[in-house]
Design a protein around this motif. Structure first.
Motif, mmCIF file in Angstrom:
data_model
loop_
_atom_site.group_PDB
_atom_site.id
_atom_site.type_symbol
_atom_site.label_atom_id
_atom_site.label_comp_id
_atom_site.label_asym_id
_atom_site.label_seq_id
_atom_site.Cartn_x
_atom_site.Cartn_y
_atom_site.Cartn_z
ATOM 1 N N ASN A 191 0.819 -1.212 0.000
ATOM 2 C CA ASN A 191 0.000 0.000 0.000
ATOM 3 C C ASN A 191 0.850 1.259 0.000
ATOM 4 O O ASN A 191 0.357 2.349 -0.175
ATOM 5 C CB ASN A 191 -0.916 0.013 1.231
ATOM 6 C CG ASN A 191 -1.920 -1.114 1.157
ATOM 7 O OD1 ASN A 191 -2.404 -1.433 0.081
ATOM 8 N ND2 ASN A 191 -2.205 -1.730 2.284
ATOM 9 N N ARG A 192 2.148 1.086 0.267
ATOM 10 C CA ARG A 192 2.997 2.277 0.314
ATOM 11 C C ARG A 192 3.834 2.361 -0.959
ATOM 12 O O ARG A 192 4.051 1.357 -1.637
ATOM 13 C CB ARG A 192 3.879 2.239 1.554
ATOM 14 C CG ARG A 192 4.656 0.977 1.689
ATOM 15 C CD ARG A 192 5.454 0.942 2.971
ATOM 16 N NE ARG A 192 6.144 -0.323 3.083
ATOM 17 C CZ ARG A 192 5.609 -1.404 3.607
ATOM 18 N NH1 ARG A 192 4.388 -1.380 4.065
ATOM 19 N NH2 ARG A 192 6.304 -2.532 3.666
ATOM 20 N N THR A 193 4.311 3.540 -1.238
ATOM 21 C CA THR A 193 5.107 3.757 -2.437
ATOM 22 C C THR A 193 6.576 3.560 -2.101
ATOM 23 O O THR A 193 7.100 4.210 -1.200
ATOM 24 C CB THR A 193 4.890 5.192 -2.957
ATOM 25 O OG1 THR A 193 3.483 5.396 -3.035
ATOM 26 C CG2 THR A 193 5.528 5.393 -4.311
ATOM 27 N N ILE A 194 7.189 2.650 -2.793
ATOM 28 C CA ILE A 194 8.631 2.428 -2.604
ATOM 29 C C ILE A 194 9.318 2.855 -3.896
ATOM 30 O O ILE A 194 8.997 2.327 -4.963
ATOM 31 C CB ILE A 194 8.929 0.948 -2.298
ATOM 32 C CG1 ILE A 194 8.159 0.509 -1.052
ATOM 33 C CG2 ILE A 194 10.420 0.724 -2.118
ATOM 34 C CD1 ILE A 194 8.116 -0.991 -0.860
ATOM 35 N N PRO A 195 10.209 3.825 -3.809
ATOM 36 C CA PRO A 195 10.837 4.299 -5.045
ATOM 37 C C PRO A 195 11.694 3.219 -5.701
ATOM 38 O O PRO A 195 12.310 2.399 -5.020
ATOM 39 C CB PRO A 195 11.695 5.478 -4.587
ATOM 40 C CG PRO A 195 11.862 5.311 -3.129
ATOM 41 C CD PRO A 195 10.699 4.522 -2.624
ATOM 42 N N ALA A 196 11.694 3.199 -7.021
ATOM 43 C CA ALA A 196 12.524 2.238 -7.762
ATOM 44 C C ALA A 196 13.894 2.871 -8.022
ATOM 45 O O ALA A 196 13.984 4.045 -8.367
ATOM 46 C CB ALA A 196 11.837 1.895 -9.074
ATOM 47 N N TYR A 197 14.907 2.093 -7.819
ATOM 48 C CA TYR A 197 16.281 2.578 -8.051
ATOM 49 C C TYR A 197 16.817 1.949 -9.331
ATOM 50 O O TYR A 197 16.681 0.748 -9.560
ATOM 51 C CB TYR A 197 17.183 2.193 -6.885
ATOM 52 C CG TYR A 197 16.989 3.037 -5.652
ATOM 53 C CD1 TYR A 197 17.853 4.083 -5.357
ATOM 54 C CD2 TYR A 197 15.934 2.784 -4.784
ATOM 55 C CE1 TYR A 197 17.669 4.860 -4.218
ATOM 56 C CE2 TYR A 197 15.736 3.548 -3.652
ATOM 57 C CZ TYR A 197 16.603 4.582 -3.373
ATOM 58 O OH TYR A 197 16.418 5.355 -2.249
#
Lengths: 362, 174
Positions: A60-66
């Motif tokens: 449900n949370r936004t995890i940035p893509a690296y």
């Protein structure tokens, strides 16, 4: 008269105590009920470690893509301040050969393990003939891409018994996508099993710091290990993540700095080992493998009474539950990595790996 | 005087076979609960770095508190006292739960972590909690035992006063 006075004094004291009891009663009951409710929530909310089939957690949370470019940290091949110890010791407080390199034969057990072992263990896992616990409830995360390759990120502690046990399976899994040019002998801490294990690089076994890097090379993936260290002669210890992050940042290596940031952004760390296999984040070890049967307490850990030669001997010719469990635990990691790589690595074509991918929902 | 009253109350409780047996059973139950809660963080294995005597002391202290609380409930005439004693019983169970959770805070602490995330603590807070609880396990268990002991002392006082009042009333009537 005197008895009546005693009775009156007693009654007064009794009434005072009763007044206090009201407050204590209701406060205690409120605390108790809240604690039990939170405890029940925690029990049901935590991953079911004994369940074999895996449910992927909804994000449900936004995890940035690296997707970065960076050289990987190259660790020192030896540490003068924490040298190899050759003297022997009793099981439970031995450091025999700590920080010493695996020789070519020993290294080959990991690098050149037969794919047939992974296949057999995978089949055993699927038909439930592995008696030890092998399971993982991974969280889906965006792959951490460095130099165009997804990464395996590891955050562990040299003092931790589960990290010690888990590194064997990790090394086996990683060896299917590349190879180690160096691995080192190590142990978990005296207070946490003193089990024989592998270190990715020479460990600062006398100090609280962070060891980075390994001697691993792969065309498919990167391996980014971050190992917390504390005096090995103590018990389990872990530095706060802020401290670890400062130490990682001081390395100046962008891949490791961002990997640490990535772990913090995922925001679900609950202890070590903590691993990310491409697009899958696994909290804790994916197996409980301390012998041929599931252990019940700290006194029943055959691994604590084994040497590195014993473990390598078993892995070179797996014939018991301990060895098969290590391979099965590796298979879970392999399946997660294969799924991330769209099954492009040769190991991904093993029927057991495909079976695990479909059965476990990777 | 009060001190002697507490000693007498303790004797009155623990020299009775049924309460002594109850204390023993409660101790075993709390030891098992302690192990269960501590084992949640280590895949069900009771792997703790605390010395065995600390676990035994924590379980024993909780069992003593529960026994005194039950005795007080059993003997109390007034509802207020009964309620107060129930509170003692709850505290004894909660202290065992907390003790187990602290003791189980090893390589990983899923129970503690889930609790902290549930109340809004972030990863930095959780990792600090694991780090500090891991470091100060023994003093924290010591505090839990101390709370049990202090509450036991307090409830013994309640029983002692009640005993004296009852004796005085009995003598007066006699």
């Amino acid at each position: 008269m005197k008895q009546s006075k005693i009775a009156q004094t007693g009654m007064r004291r009794y009434e005072q105590i009763l007044k206090r009891l009201y407050i204590i009663t209701y406060a205690s009951m409120a605390i108790g009920i809240i604690a039990i409710l939170i405890g029940a929530y925690a029990l049901f909310a935590q991953p079911h470690t004994k369940v074999v089939y895996v449910t992927q957690n909804a994000q449900n949370r936004t995890i940035p893509a690296y997707n970065i470019k960076s050289q990987l940290f190259v660790p020192p091949a030896a540490l003068q301040i924490d040298p190899v110890i050759t003297t022997g010791g009793q099981f439970g407080n031995r450091l025999t050969n700590i920080n010493s390199l695996l020789n070519a034969t020993e290294l080959a057990v990991i690098n050149n393990a037969s794919n047939a072992y992974f296949e057999t263990a995978g089949e055993m896992l699927l038909n439930r003939t592995i008696v030890n616990t092998v399971s993982a409830s991974p969280t889906i995360v965006p792959p951490f891409v460095v130099n165009g390759k997804p990464s395996v990120i590891y955050l562990g502690s040299i003092t931790c018994i589960f990290c010690g046990e888990n590194r064997w399976a990790m090394a086996l899994a990683l060896s299917r996508f590349g190879s180690f040019s160096r691995l080192y002998k190590g142990y978990s801490s005296f207070g946490d099993g003193d089990v024989p294990t592998l270190y990715w690089s020479p460990a600062h076994y006398n100090q609280s710091t962070v060891d980075l890097g390994s001697f691993y090379n792969s065309t498919y993936i990167n391996f980014i290990p971050i190992e917390d260290t504390d005096p090995i002669t103590g018990g389990f210890a872990l530095q706060p993540m802020q401290t670890m992050q400062q130490e990682v940042n001081s390395s100046g290596n962008v891949a490791y700095q961002d990997a640490m940031k990535f772990i913090i952004e995922i925001n679900n760390f609950q202890g070590t080992p903590y691993t990310i296999w491409g697009g899958y984040n696994v909290a804790g070890a994916d197996a409980v493998d301390f012998g041929n049967t599931p252990p019940t307490n700290a006194a029943s850990l055959p691994l604590a009474n084994m040497t590195h030669a014993d473990v390598l001997g078993e892995l070179s010719k797996p014939s018991d539950q301990f060895a098969w469990t290590e391979y099965a635990a590796a298979d879970l990691y392999i399946a997660m990595t294969c799924k991330t790589l769209n099954n492009t690595a040769p190991i991904c074509s093993l029927p057991a790996i495909k079976g695990i991918e479909s059965t476990y929902g990777y | 005087m009060q001190k002697r009253g507490r000693v007498n109350a303790a004797k009155a409780i623990f020299l009775r076979p049924r309460f002594a047996l109850f204390a023993l059973a409660a101790g075993m139950l709390y030891y098992a609960l302690f192990q269960f809660v501590a084992g949640i963080g280590s895949h069900g294995i009771f792997l703790i770095t605390l010395p065995e005597y600390a676990v035994a002391a924590a379980s024993a202290a909780s069992a003593v508190l529960l026994t005194i609380a039950v005795y007080t409930t059993y003997n109390a005439g007034r509802q207020e006292v009964k309620k107060g004693a129930v509170g003692g019983g709850v505290v004894s169970a909660v202290s065992t739960f907390i003790g187990g959770m602290v003791a189980g805070c090893g390589c990983s602490a899923p129970l503690l972590g889930t609790l902290l995330y549930a109340v809004g603590v972030n990863v930095l807070g959780v990792s600090s909690a694991i780090s500090y609880i891991g470091k100060y396990q023994m003093p924290i268990i010591g505090i839990v035992i101390l709370i049990d002991v202090l509450l036991s002392y307090y409830y013994l006082g309640v029983s002692a006063v009640r005993c004296r009042v009852n004796r005085s009333r009995a003598k007066k009537r006699g």
